[in-house]
Write a protein that holds these residues in place. Structure first.
Motif, short mmCIF file in Angstrom:
data_model
loop_
_atom_site.label_atom_id
_atom_site.label_comp_id
_atom_site.label_asym_id
_atom_site.label_seq_id
_atom_site.Cartn_x
_atom_site.Cartn_y
_atom_site.Cartn_z
N PRO B 63 0.83 -1.20 0.00
CA PRO B 63 0.00 0.00 0.00
C PRO B 63 0.86 1.26 0.00
CG PRO B 63 -0.11 -1.12 2.13
CD PRO B 63 0.71 -1.98 1.24
N ASP C 56 -8.97 -1.72 -4.25
CA ASP C 56 -8.15 -2.87 -4.62
C ASP C 56 -6.79 -2.46 -5.17
OD1 ASP C 56 -10.17 -4.46 -3.74
OD2 ASP C 56 -10.84 -5.14 -5.70
N ILE C 59 -4.63 -1.50 -2.04
CA ILE C 59 -4.15 -2.61 -1.20
C ILE C 59 -3.40 -3.65 -2.03
CG2 ILE C 59 -5.98 -2.31 0.52
CD1 ILE C 59 -7.48 -4.61 -0.71
N ALA C 61 -4.59 -5.60 -4.45
CA ALA C 61 -5.37 -6.78 -4.83
C ALA C 61 -5.66 -6.72 -6.32
CB ALA C 61 -6.66 -6.83 -4.02
N LYS C 115 -12.05 -5.70 4.10
CA LYS C 115 -11.11 -6.18 3.09
C LYS C 115 -9.76 -5.48 3.21
CE LYS C 115 -10.50 -7.33 -1.77
NZ LYS C 115 -11.10 -7.47 -3.11
N ALA C 116 -9.79 -4.17 3.45
CA ALA C 116 -8.53 -3.44 3.60
C ALA C 116 -7.76 -3.94 4.82
CB ALA C 116 -8.82 -1.94 3.74
N GLU C 118 -7.90 -6.92 6.13
CA GLU C 118 -7.36 -8.24 5.80
C GLU C 118 -6.07 -8.15 5.01
OE1 GLU C 118 -10.39 -10.17 3.60
OE2 GLU C 118 -11.64 -10.59 5.36
N TYR C 119 -5.93 -7.09 4.25
CA TYR C 119 -4.70 -6.92 3.46
C TYR C 119 -3.62 -6.21 4.26
CZ TYR C 119 -6.24 -8.85 -0.95
OH TYR C 119 -6.62 -9.72 -1.95
N GLY C 120 -3.82 -6.06 5.56
CA GLY C 120 -2.73 -5.61 6.41
C GLY C 120 -2.68 -4.12 6.69
N SER C 126 -7.81 1.45 7.22
CA SER C 126 -8.86 0.54 6.76
C SER C 126 -10.21 1.25 6.73
CB SER C 126 -8.93 -0.68 7.68
OG SER C 126 -7.74 -1.42 7.62
#
Lengths: 218, 218, 218
Positions: B63, C56, C59, C61, C115-116, C118-120, C126
């Motif tokens: 990010p 997405d 992050i 994705a 979701k954000a 979850e992506y750390g 988030s």
């Protein structure tokens, strides 16, 4: 690989031509909006590279081709320079510019579709990204010029449809495993010719149903 | 590494100052456009972080720093808060804001160039991304405010050129391996001073050739 | 994982509903701006998928969900088709559209936040991305329609605040490890109800302090 379709140097030449003509349309918009030479150069770059940049961000191809190939970066600057000094001539040859722009549209929708597919996207999504590659730069150009994107307006000749046809043909070739220089070239030419016909005969897409049926002919 | 140029805490402080002054310019635009406090905060965030966000997406640094460093995120909110309550004072000190904005321009073009180079981009591309880091937030600010980006307009004092000079100096230092706190500081200061001079003497870039030669002086 | 909150099919259904109602708001804007059917479809896609696409990309994705799930892509086309043929009816049921849009806002701010995370990303970031997921598509819609984003305008009922509340509740659940279908559902419903109340009672956010105090009531 796209490189297998055409020889790398042919492919690169086609890309650069597409970038060049898109850049001219951006630079001309900059002149019309009375921007200074730097604004004209920025608009040329964004118009020429914006669509591919968007595609590369979506498929995760970073850094995008626009930032790895120096030729891709310099070409719009040359187009901007040309427009700055010659723009009445460029406008006078608007027909030629439109023809080249149609060629860029055809090239980019097919090349964008194939690249997206190579990165593992589905068929529908690849065709969508091919369309976005072809029209994205023009949308960004109009947003930066603070105008309603020409792509969306009903009073402009069909622009998205030829690209959709080209992308769809490319995707069908991929689906049925018949993608060759000939078939992909055919997709490019089809999109190109459709766009030329749309301009010649002022083909337009309908608007929303009820609006169309109630508004008088004007 | 950029951290080797300045001590990390010095670098971070410089970044936060740049973010703060860019955020003020965004928040003031929000006040002028009669946005509510949330709109003002959004515009402050976008203006301050948009350029770096674009750079980080291009180089694949996800990010982006804007979403990993909490200080980067909170600083624009503080700037927005300040503007909401004190904006006539902030506007009265527009000169000071302009000076800080020029400092932000200098810092961001050099820092953006170096970060892009660290991620493996070529010299020309690194300089371009340095420029985009410095001016990108302002372009997004103007697009969201539904105005023609100030960057592109011919009737505004030079803004891109000082950043181009700063980015180019940074790239030359990288090319000849002489990047030190002193040389990079020199690049920052050069861009900063050029922008100040451009504002003081109203330096402007020319427009397209034929337009300029045929339009009467106004 | 988000899938653990609701069963995958329930989650997917909720997503598709949110996408559908956002797409309707985009398509209606296209009708109002007199775009052709392709412009209406583009605006429907952008409005429905733009916020999640931005999240997405931030992050990392990629390819974004909008380009991997065919249902996400086709849903806006169906919404656009419906609006093209039925838009006076859709406008007549504007109240229903607004209610669904509020539901989409609630769903997207919570799903985006989770979701954000979850992506750390950090908690604050988030929540911010959850907000961006919920409102980003609408901002893109307005930019493409060449209007000042409704989100930023003071003369519109609160839109960001309900999403901020929902995102914050989701983040607090994550922070204290009490995220369950019940608690996340509660966050969705809270954002949803707050938005409904904001529309019913025309809640608005204040503008900048001094402007508000000196401008006469109008």
């Amino acid at each position: 690989m796209l490189q297998q379709l055409f020889s790398p140097s042919v492919q690169h030449t086609l890309d650069v031509i597409g970038i060049f003509v898109f850049a001219i349309s951006g630079a001309l918009m900059g002149v019309r909006k009375n921007f200074d030479v730097f604004g004209i150069a920025v608009l040329a770059e964004v118009t020429a590279l914006g669509g591919g940049l968007f595609r590369d961000l979506i498929i995760g191809a970073v850094p995008p081709a626009a930032f790895t190939d120096l030729g891709y970066f310099i070409t719009p600057l040359l187009a901007a320079l040309m427009v700055v000094f010659l723009h009445p001539h460029v406008e006078r040859i608007q027909v030629a510019v439109n023809v080249f722009d149609a060629a860029g549209l055809g090239l980019f929708c097919v090349a964008g579709t194939i690249k997206a597919y190579e990165y593992g996207l589905g068929l529908t999504q690849s065709a969508t990204l091919g369309l976005a590659t072809a029209v994205g730069g023009g949308v960004l150009r109009d947003v930066l010029a603070n105008e309603v994107p020409s792509l969306l307006r009903w009073d402009r000749d069909l622009y998205a449809v030829p690209a959709i046809v080209g992308s769809t043909m490319a995707v069908l070739c991929l689906r049925y495993d018949v993608l060759t220089p000939v078939t992909s070239g055919l997709a490019v030419v089809t999109a190109f010719v459709l766009r030329l016909l749309a301009m010649k005969y002022h083909w337009r897409a309908p608007r929303a149903w009820n609006r169309r049926s109630t508004v008088r002919e004007e």
